[in-house]
Write a protein that holds these residues in place. Structure first.
Motif, PDB file in Angstrom:
ATOM      1  N   TYR A  74       0.821  -1.204   0.000  1.00 52.62           N
ATOM      2  CA  TYR A  74       0.000   0.000   0.000  1.00 52.62           C
ATOM      3  C   TYR A  74       0.860   1.261   0.000  1.00 52.62           C
ATOM      4  O   TYR A  74       0.513   2.267  -0.629  1.00 52.62           O
ATOM      5  N   MET A  75       1.982   1.219   0.691  1.00 51.77           N
ATOM      6  CA  MET A  75       2.862   2.376   0.716  1.00 51.77           C
ATOM      7  C   MET A  75       3.466   2.647  -0.660  1.00 51.77           C
ATOM      8  O   MET A  75       3.633   3.796  -1.067  1.00 51.77           O
ATOM      9  N   ARG A  76       3.778   1.585  -1.399  1.00 54.17           N
ATOM     10  CA  ARG A  76       4.340   1.786  -2.738  1.00 54.17           C
ATOM     11  C   ARG A  76       3.274   2.300  -3.708  1.00 54.17           C
ATOM     12  O   ARG A  76       3.560   3.109  -4.584  1.00 54.17           O
ATOM     13  N   VAL A  77       2.046   1.808  -3.578  1.00 54.28           N
ATOM     14  CA  VAL A  77       0.953   2.336  -4.411  1.00 54.28           C
ATOM     15  C   VAL A  77       0.778   3.828  -4.135  1.00 54.28           C
ATOM     16  O   VAL A  77       0.647   4.645  -5.060  1.00 54.28           O
ATOM     17  N   SER A 280      12.615 -24.607  -2.350  1.00 51.71           N
ATOM     18  CA  SER A 280      12.444 -23.458  -3.240  1.00 51.71           C
ATOM     19  C   SER A 280      11.322 -22.573  -2.699  1.00 51.71           C
ATOM     20  O   SER A 280      10.322 -23.073  -2.176  1.00 51.71           O
ATOM     21  N   ILE A 281      11.481 -21.257  -2.861  1.00 54.49           N
ATOM     22  CA  ILE A 281      10.497 -20.317  -2.317  1.00 54.49           C
ATOM     23  C   ILE A 281      10.237 -19.215  -3.340  1.00 54.49           C
ATOM     24  O   ILE A 281      11.178 -18.638  -3.899  1.00 54.49           O
ATOM     25  N   ILE A 282       8.954 -18.933  -3.567  1.00 58.95           N
ATOM     26  CA  ILE A 282       8.549 -17.866  -4.469  1.00 58.95           C
ATOM     27  C   ILE A 282       7.481 -17.016  -3.792  1.00 58.95           C
ATOM     28  O   ILE A 282       6.689 -17.521  -2.994  1.00 58.95           O
ATOM     29  N   GLY A 283       7.486 -15.722  -4.083  1.00 58.24           N
ATOM     30  CA  GLY A 283       6.494 -14.816  -3.507  1.00 58.24           C
ATOM     31  C   GLY A 283       5.776 -14.023  -4.584  1.00 58.24           C
ATOM     32  O   GLY A 283       5.931 -14.280  -5.784  1.00 58.24           O
ATOM     33  N   ILE A 284       5.015 -13.039  -4.140  1.00 53.56           N
ATOM     34  CA  ILE A 284       4.292 -12.134  -5.037  1.00 53.56           C
ATOM     35  C   ILE A 284       4.441 -10.713  -4.511  1.00 53.56           C
ATOM     36  O   ILE A 284       4.273 -10.483  -3.315  1.00 53.56           O
ATOM     37  N   ASP A 285       4.756  -9.786  -5.380  1.00 54.65           N
ATOM     38  CA  ASP A 285       4.729  -8.342  -5.122  1.00 54.65           C
ATOM     39  C   ASP A 285       5.746  -7.595  -5.964  1.00 54.65           C
ATOM     40  O   ASP A 285       5.432  -6.615  -6.608  1.00 54.65           O
ATOM     41  N   GLY A 286       7.027  -8.038  -5.912  1.00 61.46           N
ATOM     42  CA  GLY A 286       8.092  -7.243  -6.497  1.00 61.46           C
ATOM     43  C   GLY A 286       8.686  -6.310  -5.464  1.00 61.46           C
ATOM     44  O   GLY A 286       9.043  -5.165  -5.751  1.00 61.46           O
ATOM     45  N   HIS A 287       8.809  -6.812  -4.222  1.00 63.02           N
ATOM     46  CA  HIS A 287       9.332  -6.021  -3.107  1.00 63.02           C
ATOM     47  C   HIS A 287      10.758  -5.570  -3.405  1.00 63.02           C
ATOM     48  O   HIS A 287      11.549  -6.295  -3.995  1.00 63.02           O
ATOM     49  N   GLU A 288      11.082  -4.356  -2.956  1.00 62.11           N
ATOM     50  CA  GLU A 288      12.409  -3.804  -3.218  1.00 62.11           C
ATOM     51  C   GLU A 288      13.527  -4.598  -2.536  1.00 62.11           C
ATOM     52  O   GLU A 288      14.683  -4.533  -2.960  1.00 62.11           O
ATOM     53  N   LEU A 289      13.204  -5.363  -1.483  1.00 62.13           N
ATOM     54  CA  LEU A 289      14.211  -6.196  -0.830  1.00 62.13           C
ATOM     55  C   LEU A 289      14.327  -7.576  -1.464  1.00 62.13           C
ATOM     56  O   LEU A 289      15.148  -8.383  -1.035  1.00 62.13           O
ATOM     57  N   GLY A 290      13.512  -7.857  -2.467  1.00 56.73           N
ATOM     58  CA  GLY A 290      13.536  -9.159  -3.102  1.00 56.73           C
ATOM     59  C   GLY A 290      14.884  -9.510  -3.685  1.00 56.73           C
ATOM     60  O   GLY A 290      15.347 -10.662  -3.576  1.00 56.73           O
ATOM     61  N   THR A 297       9.983 -13.952  -7.650  1.00 56.80           N
ATOM     62  CA  THR A 297       8.702 -13.323  -7.336  1.00 56.80           C
ATOM     63  C   THR A 297       7.886 -13.083  -8.596  1.00 56.80           C
ATOM     64  O   THR A 297       8.411 -13.128  -9.712  1.00 56.80           O
ATOM     65  N   ILE A 298       6.605 -12.821  -8.383  1.00 60.98           N
ATOM     66  CA  ILE A 298       5.757 -12.285  -9.440  1.00 60.98           C
ATOM     67  C   ILE A 298       5.574 -10.814  -9.109  1.00 60.98           C
ATOM     68  O   ILE A 298       4.875 -10.462  -8.161  1.00 60.98           O
ATOM     69  N   SER A 299       6.222  -9.950  -9.863  1.00 63.94           N
ATOM     70  CA  SER A 299       6.125  -8.516  -9.583  1.00 63.94           C
ATOM     71  C   SER A 299       4.814  -7.973 -10.131  1.00 63.94           C
ATOM     72  O   SER A 299       4.436  -8.239 -11.271  1.00 63.94           O
ATOM     73  N   GLN A 300       4.103  -7.210  -9.284  1.00 60.84           N
ATOM     74  CA  GLN A 300       2.872  -6.562  -9.741  1.00 60.84           C
ATOM     75  C   GLN A 300       3.019  -5.042  -9.781  1.00 60.84           C
ATOM     76  O   GLN A 300       2.035  -4.322  -9.900  1.00 60.84           O
ATOM     77  N   PHE A 301       4.254  -4.552  -9.673  1.00 57.71           N
ATOM     78  CA  PHE A 301       4.578  -3.151  -9.910  1.00 57.71           C
ATOM     79  C   PHE A 301       3.628  -2.192  -9.178  1.00 57.71           C
ATOM     80  O   PHE A 301       2.906  -1.412  -9.810  1.00 57.71           O
ATOM     81  N   LEU A 329      -3.917  -4.850 -15.045  1.00 53.52           N
ATOM     82  CA  LEU A 329      -2.608  -4.375 -14.640  1.00 53.52           C
ATOM     83  C   LEU A 329      -1.535  -5.419 -14.977  1.00 53.52           C
ATOM     84  O   LEU A 329      -1.793  -6.623 -14.941  1.00 53.52           O
ATOM     85  N   PRO A 330      -0.326  -4.979 -15.269  1.00 53.13           N
ATOM     86  CA  PRO A 330       0.729  -5.927 -15.661  1.00 53.13           C
ATOM     87  C   PRO A 330       1.317  -6.663 -14.459  1.00 53.13           C
ATOM     88  O   PRO A 330       1.317  -6.157 -13.339  1.00 53.13           O
ATOM     89  N   PHE A 331       1.829  -7.857 -14.726  1.00 61.07           N
ATOM     90  CA  PHE A 331       2.616  -8.589 -13.737  1.00 61.07           C
ATOM     91  C   PHE A 331       3.650  -9.413 -14.482  1.00 61.07           C
ATOM     92  O   PHE A 331       3.487  -9.712 -15.667  1.00 61.07           O
ATOM     93  N   GLU A 332       4.723  -9.775 -13.786  1.00 60.24           N
ATOM     94  CA  GLU A 332       5.845 -10.424 -14.465  1.00 60.24           C
ATOM     95  C   GLU A 332       6.579 -11.373 -13.520  1.00 60.24           C
ATOM     96  O   GLU A 332       6.843 -11.026 -12.362  1.00 60.24           O
ATOM     97  N   LEU A 333       6.914 -12.546 -14.019  1.00 60.58           N
ATOM     98  CA  LEU A 333       7.722 -13.501 -13.267  1.00 60.58           C
ATOM     99  C   LEU A 333       9.178 -13.050 -13.303  1.00 60.58           C
ATOM    100  O   LEU A 333       9.753 -12.848 -14.377  1.00 60.58           O
TER     101      LEU A 333
END
Length: 345
Positions: A74-77, A280-290, A297-301, A329-333
């Motif tokens: 929410y802070m990045r949005v 193996s570990i995968i997340g969602i967001d595109g966090h700047e610490l990723g 991750t799946i980045s949702q920008f 909205l776009p997203f990317e692996l």
């Protein structure tokens, strides 16, 4: 005292052009706008916000409402929206609902009632951006009645332009990445019931996870599913539970947020597991610490989401017709070092 006439004289334009240029009107060319801004800066002239509002009929203020203030997403949005609005000479007013699951279901949140019954009616904002907030028919009708453009982020809002993210498709892509690597015992850390608000993000991401398993002939095992609160600490605790359960032996984890995935990485390492050799570990967001965590991750920008929403509401205020009701909205692996084929492959 510097006046608008002095700015006009220095820039070689009329006072009306100065007013339009400093208000960000598109009718003023970029060259003229730059000349006016340079003159205003040289003379130390700041346009009166009250006079500008009277002249334009606008407050040059956009309201943004979010359900939570303690989440990175929410802070990045908000940052993306703020940057776009600031560049256009607009302020951002933040409304925080801080709602619980019960309040969301019943729509009895006092803050929510004040937002729609008082703040919007008082014409304090020129437009409205709802982030992950499912507006009721009555709320949408109120916004239409007072003539304020509304933009939604996160899910479809009937009658309003919405920038939608397909949470089911995102989760499916994340899970299918693990399956393509050869994983079959894939765990899922999803959001708990308290967070399953409005557009039901946690539920939809679990649906995507299960759909990917089913598409590849894999059976969803309830023991491989744990719940957390979209934080690093929550992901850490959920992963300790997963890896401590003798009935299961996951080789991969799909976490519904990057922060939970980071917690999973830390828990795995504390238990002596190597990521990705053992897990193996995968997340969602595109966090700047990723990138620091080497997290796939799946980045949702999220910043892009906020910027696109702000630009959309400004275009509507400038009279541009709405040509679409629901914009995906776009997203990317983004593959990094936290995922690989299981050790037995």
């Amino acid at each position: 005292m510097t006046t608008i006439q002095k700015v006009a004289d220095l820039a070689g334009v009329s006072t009306a052009t100065v007013s339009r240029a400093l208000a960000g009107k598109k009718s003023v060319s970029a060259t003229t706008k730059a000349r006016v801004e340079a003159a205003a800066k040289q003379l130390g002239y700041v346009a009166s916000s009250a006079a500008s509002s009277l002249a334009s009929g606008r407050n040059r203020n956009i309201g943004v409402v979010v359900p939570f203030l303690d989440g990175w997403f929410y802070m990045r949005v908000l940052k993306g929206a703020h940057d776009a609005l600031s560049d256009a000479g607009y302020d951002l007013t933040l409304y925080h609902l801080d709602q619980s699951a019960t309040e969301s279901a019943s729509r009895t949140n006092p803050r929510r009632e004040r937002l729609f019954d008082e703040f919007l009616r008082r014409q304090r904002v020129d437009g409205f951006i709802a982030v992950s907030l499912e507006l009721t028919d009555a709320e949408l009708e109120l916004i239409r009645t007072i003539g304020k453009p509304a933009i939604g982020i996160g899910g479809p809002l009937p009658g309003a332009l919405t920038l939608s993210i397909d949470d089911t498709a995102i989760a499916r892509l994340a899970t299918e990445h693990l399956i393509a690597l050869g994983h079959r015992e894939i765990a899922h850390i999803g959001g708990d019931a308290v967070l399953d608000l409005d557009f039901h993000l946690p539920a939809n991401r679990r649906v995507g996870y299960e759909a990917a398993l089913a598409a590849h002939g894999l059976t969803a095992n309830p023991l491989l599913v744990r719940f957390a609160d979209f934080t690093i600490a929550g992901g850490y605790r959920a992963t300790l539970q997963l890896l401590g359960d003798p009935r299961i032996a996951p080789t991969a984890v799909f976490a519904a947020s990057d922060e939970m995935a980071m917690g999973a990485i830390m828990a795995a390492r504390d238990l002596g597991k190597k990521v990705p050799d053992d897990l193996s570990i995968i997340g969602i967001d595109g966090h700047e610490l990723g990138e620091f965590f080497g997290l796939t991750t799946i980045s949702q920008f999220p910043e892009t989401q906020g910027r696109l929403a702000a630009e959309a509401v400004l275009r509507i205020l400038d009279g541009e017709p709405v040509t679409a009701q629901n914009v995906p909205l776009p997203f990317e692996l983004i593959v990094r070092r936290s995922t690989s084929a299981p050790a037995d492959r």
